[in-house]
Design a protein around this motif. Structure first.
Motif, short mmCIF file in Angstrom:
data_model
loop_
_atom_site.label_atom_id
_atom_site.label_comp_id
_atom_site.label_asym_id
_atom_site.label_seq_id
_atom_site.Cartn_x
_atom_site.Cartn_y
_atom_site.Cartn_z
N ARG A 14 18.74 11.22 23.25
CA ARG A 14 17.41 11.18 22.63
C ARG A 14 17.16 12.49 21.87
O ARG A 14 16.66 12.48 20.74
CB ARG A 14 16.36 10.99 23.73
CG ARG A 14 15.08 10.33 23.29
CD ARG A 14 14.25 9.96 24.53
NE ARG A 14 13.05 9.23 24.19
CZ ARG A 14 11.86 9.79 24.02
NH1 ARG A 14 11.73 11.10 24.13
NH2 ARG A 14 10.80 9.06 23.73
N GLU B 223 12.11 -6.12 26.16
CA GLU B 223 12.49 -4.69 26.24
C GLU B 223 13.67 -4.51 27.19
O GLU B 223 14.60 -3.74 26.91
CB GLU B 223 11.32 -3.83 26.71
CG GLU B 223 10.07 -3.88 25.82
CD GLU B 223 10.34 -3.56 24.35
OE1 GLU B 223 11.05 -2.57 24.07
OE2 GLU B 223 9.85 -4.32 23.49
N GLN C 34 16.95 7.69 34.23
CA GLN C 34 15.83 7.09 33.50
C GLN C 34 15.50 5.69 33.98
O GLN C 34 14.35 5.27 33.93
CB GLN C 34 16.16 7.01 32.00
CG GLN C 34 16.13 8.35 31.30
CD GLN C 34 14.74 8.95 31.30
OE1 GLN C 34 13.74 8.23 31.20
NE2 GLN C 34 14.67 10.26 31.41
N ALA D 123 10.35 0.08 28.48
CA ALA D 123 9.91 0.32 27.10
C ALA D 123 10.48 1.59 26.49
O ALA D 123 10.57 1.72 25.27
CB ALA D 123 8.38 0.37 27.06
N HIS D 124 10.90 2.52 27.33
CA HIS D 124 11.42 3.78 26.78
C HIS D 124 12.92 3.72 26.48
O HIS D 124 13.55 4.75 26.24
CB HIS D 124 11.10 4.94 27.72
CG HIS D 124 11.63 4.78 29.12
ND1 HIS D 124 11.28 3.71 29.93
CD2 HIS D 124 12.50 5.52 29.84
CE1 HIS D 124 11.91 3.83 31.10
NE2 HIS D 124 12.65 4.91 31.07
N HIS E 177 16.34 6.50 17.89
CA HIS E 177 15.26 7.46 18.13
C HIS E 177 15.22 8.38 16.92
O HIS E 177 16.18 8.48 16.19
CB HIS E 177 15.53 8.24 19.43
CG HIS E 177 14.39 9.08 19.89
ND1 HIS E 177 13.20 8.54 20.31
CD2 HIS E 177 14.23 10.43 19.97
CE1 HIS E 177 12.37 9.52 20.64
NE2 HIS E 177 12.97 10.67 20.44
N GLY E 178 14.08 9.06 16.72
CA GLY E 178 13.97 9.95 15.57
C GLY E 178 13.60 9.19 14.30
O GLY E 178 13.16 8.03 14.37
N GLN F 104 14.74 5.52 13.67
CA GLN F 104 14.52 4.42 14.62
C GLN F 104 14.22 3.14 13.84
O GLN F 104 13.44 3.13 12.89
CB GLN F 104 13.37 4.73 15.59
CG GLN F 104 13.33 3.73 16.73
CD GLN F 104 12.18 3.97 17.71
OE1 GLN F 104 11.03 3.77 17.37
NE2 GLN F 104 12.50 4.41 18.91
#
Lengths: 74, 406
Positions: free
Chosen positions: B57, B280, B327, B341-342, B348-349, B352
């Protein structure tokens, strides 16, 4: 609680509008973030924090009441 | 502070799976013992592999790493993926800010949460039509050919304004681009054919506009727009490829996973309110971008105790990150009731996934409709005979024979 955004960092992924639609939307013009309520009631704190955490570009900052009053992190 | 660079021998990217739904076992070992490890690329160069969620991430949001594919090695092929060449106008996945930002801001308004919700009735209709056609044909059917591939393909065609009747051609070109052992000449020929196809479409839309995205981009009133035909072609081909290759594989592989986890498909049937959660979790669990996301260090960078040298290629394994037990407790379990959801299946960034809200809308519509229409849905062949897409950049299944008769 207060919500601050840095719109220049936004790339419109939509995570905030998806997970906290009471607080965030996306602009019709460019799809970037729009804050609907920057001083939301405490019951929306959890959603605000989720949006802050999921934002891929660290656009959102959620400040608790102490920070909002100009505390060290505010 | 002195940084010690470990110097273990570089190994190629692990690609051999034990279970069809799990990343290769080596990822788990690396994540635990050497979360940033030396990677050997097919072109002879060496770089790094990131496998821990926080590191991956962090890497994907780190501006010291570039997305410019020209300077990167491919982890699974001796030549780079040319779709990500930033010299190709509008090819935003291979671009860094500020070039990337300009294109992203021009197209993002078409893919907002709100816009995708407005598409829901149309997607419902398309899904229902395909289910009805399956019912008329009767079992067994190949779910990939009759459901998973046509639905997102038709949706993206309507959204962009691409004739769905041309799908045989552009699906063939896309497959050639994404097949690992495709000869270099054939990959480049497919790339050129796809480019020419979209370019002719752009020229046609200039003459005769319609209401769809490509035309609207051409005739945009946004003064910052003014895209050239080259730029429109680049953006158009990227959206066309991304729109039909990714969701198609999530629909088929997700169905395969649900069929192999009957307790999960039962929960989904009994608790329709869990559908968004299930989407998700399937994204996390399956992470179809199986060979990771490539970045190049612009400068010497110190990360988690290792020094990445300027110019080295770094592979962020989002599949490994999405199975990080730090996680996701019990990460190798498919559990549609968990909060996932994460996950970073969409990256990412700044890069995404632009189309993530469209993908979610298609999945949240398609899975419940499929299992609702055919409550007895099951595989028509033993699970170990389902052909897996180990040989494609985007993971999934080549075919999924299913039946629904007692």
């Amino acid at each position: 609680m207060r919500i601050e955004i840095d719109r220049s960092r936004c790339r419109g992924a939509g995570q905030c509008a998806l997970h906290a639609p009471e607080l965030f939307d996306q602009s019709e013009e460019d799809g970037m973030v729009v804050v609907l309520d920057d001083q939301p009631p405490p019951e929306l704190l959890e959603r605000a924090r989720l949006a802050e955490r999921l934002c891929p570009n660290s656009v959102i900052r959620v400040l608790d009441d102490e920070q909002s009053r100009g505390g060290p992190a505010g | 502070m002195s940084v010690t660079s470990p110097t273990p021998s570089a190994v190629p990217l692990p690609t051999r799976r034990g279970c069809p739904f799990d990343p290769p076992d080596e990822y788990g070992v690396l994540r635990q013992r050497q979360p940033i490890s030396r990677l050997a690329f097919p072109d002879g160069k060496t770089g790094w592999l990131f496998t821990r969620y926080e590191d991956v991430r962090g890497l994907l949001a780190d501006v010291r790493f570039s997305s410019d594919r020209r300077r990167a090695s491919s982890p699974v092929r001796a030549f780079p993926i040319r779709i990500g060449d930033p010299r190709v106008p509008g090819s935003l996945i291979g671009m860094d800010p500020p070039e990337h930002t300009r294109y992203r801001r021009l197209v993002t308004r078409w893919f907002t949460v709100r816009r995708m919700r407005e598409l829901a009735p149309r997607i419902d209709r398309i899904v229902a039509d395909h289910l009805a056609a399956m019912d008329r044909t009767g079992p067994p059917v190949d779910l990939v050919g009759e459901f998973a591939r046509p639905i997102p393909s038709l949706v993206i065609c309507e959204l962009l304004g691409v004739p769905y009747g041309d799908r045989t051609d552009f699906q063939r070109w896309t497959a050639a681009l994404f097949r690992l052992d495709e000869p270099k000449e054939s990959v480049f020929a497919a790339r050129d054919a796809l480019w020419e196809y979209v370019r002719e479409l752009v020229v046609a839309k200039r003459r005769q506009p319609d209401e769809a995205l490509l035309s609207q981009l051409i005739h945009s009133e946004d003064p910052s727009a003014g895209l050239t035909d080259q730029e429109l072609t680049g953006v158009g081909q990227l959206l066309l490829i991304a729109g039909h290759e990714t969701t198609a594989n999530m629909l088929a592989l997700g169905t395969f996973a649900l069929l192999c986890h009957p307790e999960q498909s039962r929960i989904l049937r009994e608790r329709p309110d869990l559908v968004d959660n299930a989407v998700e979790e399937l994204l996390r669990y399956l992470t179809i971008v199986q060979f990771g996301i490539v970045r190049v260090a612009r400068e010497d960078v110190e990360v988690a105790g290792v020094r990445v040298r300027a110019g080295e290629t770094v592979v962020a394994s989002i599949a490994a990150a999405n199975r990080d037990p730090a996680q996701f407790p019990e990460p190798d379990e498919l559990d549609i009731t968990r909060s996932a959801a994460h996950h970073i299946a969409f990256g990412h960034g700044v890069h995404q996934c632009l189309g993530q809200q469209l993908a979610r809308m298609e999945m949240r519509t398609a899975y419940p409709a499929l299992f609702g229409r055919f409550p007895a849905l099951r595989l028509a062949v033993p699970a170990d005979q389902v052909p897996l897409r180990d040989d494609m950049f985007i993971y999934g299944v080549h075919r999924l024979p299913v039946t629904w008769q007692g």
